[in-house]
Design an enzyme around this catalytic site. Sequence first.
Site, PDB file in Angstrom:
ATOM      1  CG  ASP A   1     -64.072  11.398  11.655  1.00 52.98           C
ATOM      2  OD1 ASP A   1     -65.053  11.998  11.191  1.00 52.98           O
ATOM      3  OD2 ASP A   1     -62.885  11.802  11.509  1.00 52.98           O
TER       4      ASP A   1
ATOM      5  N   GLY B   1     -70.451  24.032   8.029  1.00 45.87           N
ATOM      6  CA  GLY B   1     -69.076  23.536   8.084  1.00 45.87           C
ATOM      7  C   GLY B   1     -68.901  22.160   7.468  1.00 45.87           C
TER       8      GLY B   1
ATOM      9  CG  HIS C   1     -71.112  12.896   6.866  1.00 46.87           C
ATOM     10  ND1 HIS C   1     -70.969  13.629   5.700  1.00 46.87           N
ATOM     11  CD2 HIS C   1     -70.464  13.596   7.836  1.00 46.87           C
ATOM     12  CE1 HIS C   1     -70.251  14.720   5.956  1.00 46.87           C
ATOM     13  NE2 HIS C   1     -69.944  14.739   7.247  1.00 46.87           N
TER      14      HIS C   1
ATOM     15  CG  HIS D   1     -69.897  13.932  12.529  1.00 47.30           C
ATOM     16  ND1 HIS D   1     -68.526  13.870  12.348  1.00 47.30           N
ATOM     17  CD2 HIS D   1     -70.368  14.731  11.533  1.00 47.30           C
ATOM     18  CE1 HIS D   1     -68.188  14.614  11.300  1.00 47.30           C
ATOM     19  NE2 HIS D   1     -69.280  15.145  10.785  1.00 47.30           N
TER      20      HIS D   1
HETATM   21  P1  AMP Z   1     -67.953  17.110   7.875  1.00 46.70           P
HETATM   22  O1  AMP Z   1     -67.188  18.345   8.274  1.00 46.70           O
HETATM   23  O2  AMP Z   1     -69.222  16.942   8.651  1.00 46.70           O
HETATM   24  O3  AMP Z   1     -68.147  17.018   6.381  1.00 46.70           O
HETATM   25  O4  AMP Z   1     -67.048  15.899   8.361  1.00 46.70           O
HETATM   26  C1  AMP Z   1     -66.287  15.104   7.533  1.00 46.70           C
HETATM   27  C2  AMP Z   1     -65.586  14.105   8.415  1.00 46.70           C
HETATM   28  O5  AMP Z   1     -65.042  13.096   7.596  1.00 46.70           O
HETATM   29  C3  AMP Z   1     -64.441  14.684   9.250  1.00 46.70           C
HETATM   30  O6  AMP Z   1     -64.694  14.447  10.619  1.00 46.70           O
HETATM   31  C4  AMP Z   1     -63.216  13.888   8.749  1.00 46.70           C
HETATM   32  O7  AMP Z   1     -62.293  13.599   9.775  1.00 46.70           O
HETATM   33  C5  AMP Z   1     -63.870  12.647   8.203  1.00 46.70           C
HETATM   34  N1  AMP Z   1     -63.100  11.943   7.171  1.00 46.70           N
HETATM   35  C6  AMP Z   1     -62.524  12.476   6.064  1.00 46.70           C
HETATM   36  N2  AMP Z   1     -61.930  11.518   5.340  1.00 46.70           N
HETATM   37  C7  AMP Z   1     -62.144  10.346   5.981  1.00 46.70           C
HETATM   38  C8  AMP Z   1     -61.790   8.990   5.727  1.00 46.70           C
HETATM   39  N3  AMP Z   1     -61.079   8.632   4.646  1.00 46.70           N
HETATM   40  N4  AMP Z   1     -62.185   8.040   6.606  1.00 46.70           N
HETATM   41  C9  AMP Z   1     -62.892   8.390   7.701  1.00 46.70           C
HETATM   42  N5  AMP Z   1     -63.273   9.640   8.005  1.00 46.70           N
HETATM   43  C10 AMP Z   1     -62.903  10.616   7.155  1.00 46.70           C
END
Ligand code: AMP
Length: 126
Positions: free
Chosen positions: A36, A100, A107, A109
């Site tokens: 991330d 959220g 995806h 986490h």
């Molecule tokens: P969500 O709120 O579950 O949709 O989480 C999206 C996640 O994507 C967040 O933790 C961001 O920090 C992460 N994120 C956004 N853009 C990127 C990127 N280019 N590379 C890696 N992680 C990313």
Amino acid sequence: MPEPSYDSQNIFARILRGEIPCRKEYEDEHVLAFHDINPQTPVHVLVIPKGAYVSFADFAAKASAQEIAGFWRAAGHVAAGLGLDAGGYRILSNIGADGGQEVPHFHVHIFGGRRLGRMVPKAPEG
Ligand code: AMP
């Protein structure tokens, strides 16, 4: 839950196409895992399917059995490869507005590397 249509310009779709770089942890035919960009824990890795699924709900409803099995097998492999099996870790997926979710490509986490505390705050923020 009705699913919005897939936005092929979302940031994870662009990472999958190689248009945006990522810090790759693992890749196979079904899955890409990368760190991330804004880690919340010492280890914070995202695992995404290569297929175009908006969210977990979309993936659970439409992905093939092979994709689903491949995804979860890979997630376990990634967590083990990150050295998280001994201490434990958390897998979480945000779905839709109440969940959220920010990026509309399914995806999970993987959080680890420290004690993570409660699953969710006692009361919703805002
Ligand atoms: P969500 O709120 O579950 O949709 O989480 C999206 C996640 O994507 C967040 O933790 C961001 O920090 C992460 N994120 C956004 N853009 C990127 C990127 N280019 N590379 C890696 N992680 C990313």
